[in-house]
Write an enzyme that holds these catalytic residues in place. Structure first.
Site, PDB file in Angstrom:
ATOM      1  CB  SER A  30      10.078  -7.323  -1.399  1.00  0.00           C
ATOM      2  OG  SER A  30      10.322  -5.996  -1.703  1.00  0.00           O
ATOM      3  CE1 TYR A  63       4.824  -5.953  -2.925  1.00  0.00           C
ATOM      4  CE2 TYR A  63       6.294  -4.413  -2.530  1.00  0.00           C
ATOM      5  CZ  TYR A  63       6.157  -5.402  -3.183  1.00  0.00           C
ATOM      6  OH  TYR A  63       7.015  -6.285  -3.604  1.00  0.00           O
TER       7      TYR A  63
END
Length: 250
Positions: free
Chosen positions: A138, A151
């Site tokens: 990501s 995260y």
């Protein structure tokens, strides 16, 4: 001879789009997920194009991962491509106020789950002396943002693991590609906000986000590149996005 790809998180979003792109390219599919009804639905839609089999497991369950991959019939064990797509984001919050259950879900799925599946599949690739591993990271693995540190840390781990796999496996004829998407409209925000549809929809308002098919196209390019080419890392941002949290909305 047709190639075989194993895709985790294949029932929605990027995983499903990748399965559809691979089927269009004639690649046989091992679709993995946690919801049998969705696996059956995706399998039914693609089985007219290629051979498809499914494996039901949660990547966070090490025993289930090893057992299910180990249960594959011999004709399905020559896996050419592994797409480590399964992952999750749970909640937003500072570290001092964060929900530790959310942390466990993200670290267990995004990091340990990727490791478990890779550990189960890599020996099969080593046996045949070739393969291609695609890890879905990501933009959050490259740029940390407020209230998302855990995260971001889990996706930064994917970046490091991709590099480590490449260092270890290139000599064995196995390529490794790290794919880092920016804002993609999937179930991502719905999961992060624990089913709050209104809050999830606002994430994608005022600009055109990436579609899962855009990420699938990049993956297809990477796995179809000539043998002389390794696509080591791809970062894809929405057209209105310049950084992890910088999006120009209308």
């Amino acid at each position: 001879m047709s190639r075989i790809a194993l895709i985790t998180g294949a029932t929605s979003g990027i995983g499903k789009a990748t399965a559809e792109a691979f089927a269009g390219a004639g690649i046989d599919l091992i679709l993995c997920g946690r919801r049998q009804e969705r696996l059956d639905e995706v399998s039914k839609g693609l089985s007219s194009k290629v051979k498809v089999t499914t494996l039901l497991f949660d990547v966070r369950d090490k025993g289930a991962v090893m057992a299910m991959v180990g249960s594959l019939p011999d004709e399905w064990k020559n896996i050419d491509i592994l797409v480590n797509n399964a992952g999750n984001a749970h909640g937003l919050g500072t570290i001092d106020e964060g929900d530790t259950d959310d942390w466990d879900a993200m670290i267990d799925g995004n990091v340990k789950g990727l490791l478990y599946v890779s550990k189960a599949v890599i020996p099969l690739m080593l046996e045949i002396g070739k393969g291609h591993i695609v890890n879905i990271s990501s933009i959050a693995g490259k740029q940390t943002y407020v209230n998302g540190a855990v995260y971001c840390a889990s996706k930064a781990a994917v970046e490091v693991l991709s590099e480590g796999m490449r260092l270890e496996l290139t000599q064995h004829g196995i390529k490794v590609t790290n794919v880092a998407p920016g804002a993609v409209e999937t179930e991502f925000s719905l999961v992060r906000f624990k089913g709050d549809e209104d809050r999830a929809e606002k994430v994608y308002q005022g600009f055109e986000p990436l579609k899962p098919e855009d990420i699938a196209d990049a993956i297809l390019y990477a796995i179809n590149a000539p043998a002389r080419v390794t696509v080591a890392d791809i970062t894809l941002l929405a057209g209105a996005q310049s950084a992890a949290t910088t999006i120009y909305r209308k």
